[in-house]
Design an enzyme around this catalytic site. Structure first.
Site, short mmCIF file in Angstrom:
data_model
loop_
_atom_site.label_atom_id
_atom_site.label_comp_id
_atom_site.label_asym_id
_atom_site.label_seq_id
_atom_site.Cartn_x
_atom_site.Cartn_y
_atom_site.Cartn_z
N ASP A 639 0.85 -1.02 -0.10
CA ASP A 639 0.06 0.03 -0.21
C ASP A 639 0.89 1.22 0.02
O ASP A 639 1.95 1.30 0.29
CB ASP A 639 -0.93 -0.02 1.19
CG ASP A 639 -2.04 0.73 1.05
OD1 ASP A 639 -2.24 1.53 0.05
OD2 ASP A 639 -3.00 0.96 1.97
N GLU A 642 2.69 7.50 -2.02
CA GLU A 642 2.49 8.87 -2.66
C GLU A 642 2.81 9.94 -1.87
O GLU A 642 2.85 11.10 -2.36
CB GLU A 642 0.90 8.98 -2.92
CG GLU A 642 0.22 7.79 -3.33
CD GLU A 642 -0.26 6.77 -2.48
OE1 GLU A 642 -0.86 5.76 -2.83
OE2 GLU A 642 -0.04 6.80 -1.18
N ASP A 737 -8.82 3.53 -3.01
CA ASP A 737 -9.59 3.71 -1.75
C ASP A 737 -10.86 4.63 -2.41
O ASP A 737 -11.08 5.58 -2.35
CB ASP A 737 -9.54 4.58 -0.72
CG ASP A 737 -7.98 3.84 0.14
OD1 ASP A 737 -8.04 2.58 -0.48
OD2 ASP A 737 -7.39 4.36 0.67
#
Length: 970
Positions: A639, A642, A737
């Site tokens: 995950d 960024e 998400d």
């Protein structure tokens, strides 16, 4: 957990920052602007181009390697506003000698310009906004030389013009040769490199060299200039007290070189700037450093000083000086003037009103970007992204936390158009593709040099093949992950066994259980979150290895979760290792400007980010992954990626403004390196390549069962963050998400849009969480997953590469696949639909690994000239070339409006009804799609259709007559 301590700031700083945000305070709580404007940026630059036809010629053609040629053509005597003329610079490939692959815009002036900019980054919760201030803009361009050029074998200098000793060029810049040191750095980028597919790039000529200079002197009279007093930066000079201040000019170099078949590389770089003599102002030579500073100030707007705050503000003092003021101070001094290197380059070229622009990585709101300014910046996508009222509510809580139409986890500086033009940049620096004008495109890159490629192809599939050959293709997925459903759930050992028993009773085909809470959970101010300490939690899973073994005995793999953050586990009672302390003490995390770990807020705890430029950190984290995999785990979500701050300090010393977009590639590369090292250590065999590839007509569609044993131990990790080269490293992607909603910009529709856009930029294997993820459950604002949304999302994902569930961030507020008998039965039905086309999925996975073509495809890839197809965003898509899906994406709908392009006949899976377009026009039709019967069509007469229908019967989804369980089409 406590938030990071607030930084001290003066009342004046608070007031200035409040004005920038457009917010205020209420009872001491910071209120942010719910509707922030777009970040400030350089608008499309227009300038003039000057040249001497006697020097550069009126019409010339130059070979660029063996496959391309560059043509120069003078088109009129004088340009706009009394300029020196108008011209065209065009690129052609030998296979299409009369169709330009790229061309400057006719009659629109300069096609290259440069600027010195000063940027301000505002960050909150992983969302970044870059406000750009241009201190000096050189918009006008001269062309002094266009010639064939062979890169020398050793660094040297480039002599400009026929007489390098002449005093000055047409714009007043000295005609000096480019310095050996500067050319050496740029030539290194032109030298041989190896593309992702192993192809050695050509360093042989001939290349085409275009040289000239930038300035803002457009030939106006002094009287006219004086009338423009008080207008600053319009032409690169400043009128003050009747004095005309110096103009700064800079020489540029544009090189076209064929890098490989169908790839024409372009490279723009700048020489040292010079101050130009003008009336009372003398010429000064301007020295500059070889580096290209970004001149960023960095801000984290604060919510408040309360414990609920999860953001903070830092402001750097690294601001560029006002160079015009600097020149004014030095105009009577004989010393050289110190001036930073220009750090903005703009390249302008032609387009037209009807040209559509696709790609740009994973984009969630639009498929065609014509008319927009598309920023390429890796970041959190935000909550809502323009859908209301959730976006405004998120922005109130944290500055810009709602995101916007262009915010994305995985952008890429790459596109293809409806005219089959394609360009991509090889820079990592922030860039913007300005598509706001009908007749032109402008690339804006925050760097002092730009590298990219122009691609040539006859079809979209060819362009994807050429692009992914350079940037990298995804490796073939192991067969175990595409056999059946991946069950994502939490809750510990007992919960897993209970759900597993229910799925066994329904004979659901399963690939894996994805247990992201294997590390345990903590209570935070938004609910329950994971402990970011990557070891199994003995309380939640007391006999972890036995569970993994039991699942494996039934052919089911176990998958887990990790990310590049580390959080303190001082309050975790059953931890064995505090990885945060270990990494911090060894200097393996990203630092701040004091040398301390850069602590990034996340809800009610802070975390440090692994420094992926540190070899020791990479080696250490691989050992953590090794400990995870040795328990029997065969896959994991990797995950995040960024959030690298622009004011951080890295082990490598590289500029974080450049490393920001690079970080997700480094994160993917680290995971891939471990994967390959582990497979090599354990002698895991790669998947055997079948002797034949699947063709568009569907030949050779064997199930490949004889090869499946070879990949039983292969590993898979999946990511959401990415950049241009991420597909080379990551084995799988997911769309991040998305909200549990029907919305266009953040919900089930955006999941489809992201799937289709990313496929054009090399993300061949992508999917979304079934049902979405982001849930909001407040008394005044609720976004909770409804049962209908969940069931429709199951139908949608039954026709994506991976069929995986997620409970969402608030499982109790959401409908789950195990909530009741209806949801379980529907999940089983959709999993069997997914299983029915496994044979075709394996063929498409092989094709993707060989050519880069995505499994799930926008119809443009197969019907590029169909105008209606070009306008489709998310309404329908293809799986390969032989399955057409028109999903239900709106609440309460039981029918869809389908479009069937001309030339093919499509068979409705549930009724057998045939649909086909006329010879020159497609057919539109309303098709019934009640729950359980999504609008799915197969290409009539294809082997895919025959086998898919037979498998649906075998799985018990339909009967042999098709009609007894099918919906009425009345």
């Amino acid at each position: 957990m406590d938030p990071s301590p607030p930084l001290r700031r003066s009342p004046q700083m608070e007031e200035n920052q409040r004005r920038k945000r457009g917010g205020g305070t209420l009872d001491g709580i910071q209120i942010n602007n719910p509707f922030p404007g777009e970040p400030r940026g350089l608008k499309l630059v227009r300038g003039q181009v000057l040249f001497d036809a006697e020097t550069v010629g009126s019409s010339e053609s130059f070979a660029a390697g063996s496959g391309f040629r560059v043509e120069w053509k003078k088109t009129q005597e004088r340009g706009r506003g009394g300029g020196g003329g108008s011209c065209l610079l065009s690129v052609f490939h030998h296979s299409q000698p009369h169709t330009a692959a790229w061309s400057t815009a006719q009659g629109t002036g300069s096609f290259i310009s440069a600027a010195l900019g000063d940027g301000e980054i505002v960050e909150s919760r992983g969302s970044f906004a870059l406000h750009d201030h241009i201190e000096l803009l050189c918009r006008h361009q001269t062309i002094e030389q266009i010639s064939s050029w062979n890169p020398p074998p050793h660094p040297t200098s480039i002599a400009i013009g026929t007489d390098a000793s002449s005093s000055a060029s047409s714009c007043g810049i000295q005609n000096n040769s480019m310095s050996s040191s500067m050319f050496s750095a740029q030539e290194e980028l032109l030298r041989s490199r190896i593309d992702a597919d192993g192809t050695l790039l050509s360093n042989e000529g001939p290349c085409v060299l275009v040289t000239g200079c930038f300035s803002s002197n457009d030939g106006e009279t002094e009287e006219r200039r004086i009338r423009r007093r008080r207008r600053r930066n319009w032409m690169g000079f400043f009128l003050h007290d009747g004095l005309l201040q110096p103009i700064v000019g800079v020489r540029y170099y544009l090189v076209f070189c064929e890098r490989r078949d169908h790839h024409l590389g372009f490279h723009v770089w700048l020489d040292r700037p010079q101050a130009l003599d003008h009336h009372r102002c003398r010429r000064s030579s301007i020295s500059s450093s070889s580096s290209s500073p970004q001149f960023l100030s960095y801000k984290r707007p604060a919510l408040s000083n309360s414990s609920s705050s999860s953001t903070r503000k830092t402001t750097s003092s690294n601001k560029s000086s006002n160079i015009l003021a600097l020149l004014r101070e030095q105009r009577d001094d004989d010393d050289d003037v110190q001036l930073p290197q220009f750090n903005r380059i703009q390249i302008t070229y032609s387009s037209h009103k009807g040209e559509r622009f696709y790609g740009f990585g994973e984009q969630f709101s639009h498929f065609d970007m014509k008319g927009k300014r598309v920023p390429i910046l890796v970041q959190e996508q935000g909550l809502g992204r323009g859908d209301q009222p959730i976006t405004a509510a998120a922005n109130l809580v944290a500055h810009r936390a709602g995101g916007a139409w262009h915010t994305t986890y995985a952008p890429s500086p790459h596109y293809m158009t409806s005219d089959l033009h394609s360009v991509f940049l090889e820079n990592f620096e922030y860039s913007v593709f300005d598509l706001t004008e009908n007749d032109r495109v402008q690339l804006q890159v925050h760097a002092d040099s730009v590298q990219g490629r122009i691609l040539q192809g006859h079809t979209p599939a060819e362009l994807i093949k050429h692009y992914t050959a350079a940037t990298g293709r995804m490796r073939e997925l192991p067969s175990w992950i595409t056999k059946g459903a991946i069950v994502g759930m939490q809750g510990g050992l007992q919960a897993v066994h209970q759900v597993w028993e229910k799925l066994q009773d329904l004979d659901v085909p399963l690939s894996a259980f994805w247990l992201q809470d294997w590390v345990g959970q903590r209570k935070t101010n938004i609910g329950w979150q994971l402990w970011w300490n990557w070891e199994v939690d003995s309380k939640a899973y007391p006999d972890w290895e036995k569970l993994v073994q039991d699942l494996r005995a039934h052919g089911i793999r176990t998958m887990t979760y990790c990310n590049p953050f580390l959080a303190s586990t001082d309050e975790k009672p059953n931890r064995r290792q505090n990885m945060f302390d270990d990494a911090k003490n060894e200097g393996m995390v990203v630092g701040d400007n004091t040398g301390a770990p850069y602590m990034i807020p996340n809800t009610s705890f802070n975390a440090a980010m692994l420094d992926l430029t540190n070899p020791a950190a990479r080696k250490w984290f691989k050992s953590i992954l090794h400990d995870m995999v040795k328990t029997g785990v065969r896959g994991w979500m990797a995950d995040f990626g960024e959030s690298l701050p622009f004011d951080s300090c890295l082990y490598s010393g590289e500029d974080p403004a450049t490393a920001h977009n690079k970080y997700p590639e480094l994160w993917a590369e680290l995971n891939r390196e471990f994967l390959e090292e582990w497979e090599k250590e354990h002698k895991v065999h790669s998947i055997k390549q079948s002797s034949k590839m699947c063709t568009e007509s569907g030949e050779d569609l064997s199930t490949d069962e004889e090869n499946q044993d070879d990949d039983e131990e292969q590993l898979v990790f999946f990511m959401r963050a990415g950049y241009r080269g991420s597909p080379q490293w990551s084995t799988l992607f997911w769309a991040g998400d998305q909200m549990v909603s029907w919305q266009r910009h953040d919900g089930i529709k955006s999941a489809v849009t992201g799937l289709l856009t990313s496929g054009l930029s090399g993300y061949a294997f992508n999917h979304s969480d079934i049902g979405g993820y982001c849930t909001v459950d407040l008394p005044f604002l609720r976004y909770r997953r409804s049962e209908e949304l969940l069931l429709r999302w199951m139908e949608l994902n039954a026709f994506s590469t991976i069929f995986r569930t997620h409970e969402g961030n608030i499982p109790a507020a959401n409908s789950q696949f195990y909530s009741n008998e209806r949801t379980l039965a529907h999940f089983a039905r959709c999993a069997k639909m997914y299983k029915a086309w496994e044979f075709y999925r394996r063929q498409l996975v092989k094709e993707a690994a060989t050519t880069g073509m995505p499994v799930v495809r926008h119809m443009f890839l197969h019907y590029p000239h169909d105008k209606h197809v070009q306008s489709i965003v998310y309404q329908q898509f293809l799986v390969g070339s032989d399955i057409l899906v028109v999903p239900v994406l709106d609440k309460g709908c039981t029918k869809v409006h389908a479009y069937f392009p001309a030339g093919d006949v499509w068979k409705h899976v549930w009724t057998g009804i045939l649909y086909s377009g006329a010879a020159r026009a497609g057919q539109k039709a309303w098709v019934q799609a009640p729950l359980g019967f999504p609008a799915v069509f197969v290409k009539a007469g294809s082997q895919v259709a025959t086998k898919f229908m037979a498998n649906l019967v075998h799985q018990g989804v339909v009967n042999k007559k098709l009609s007894s369980t099918a919906p009425s089409q009345q």
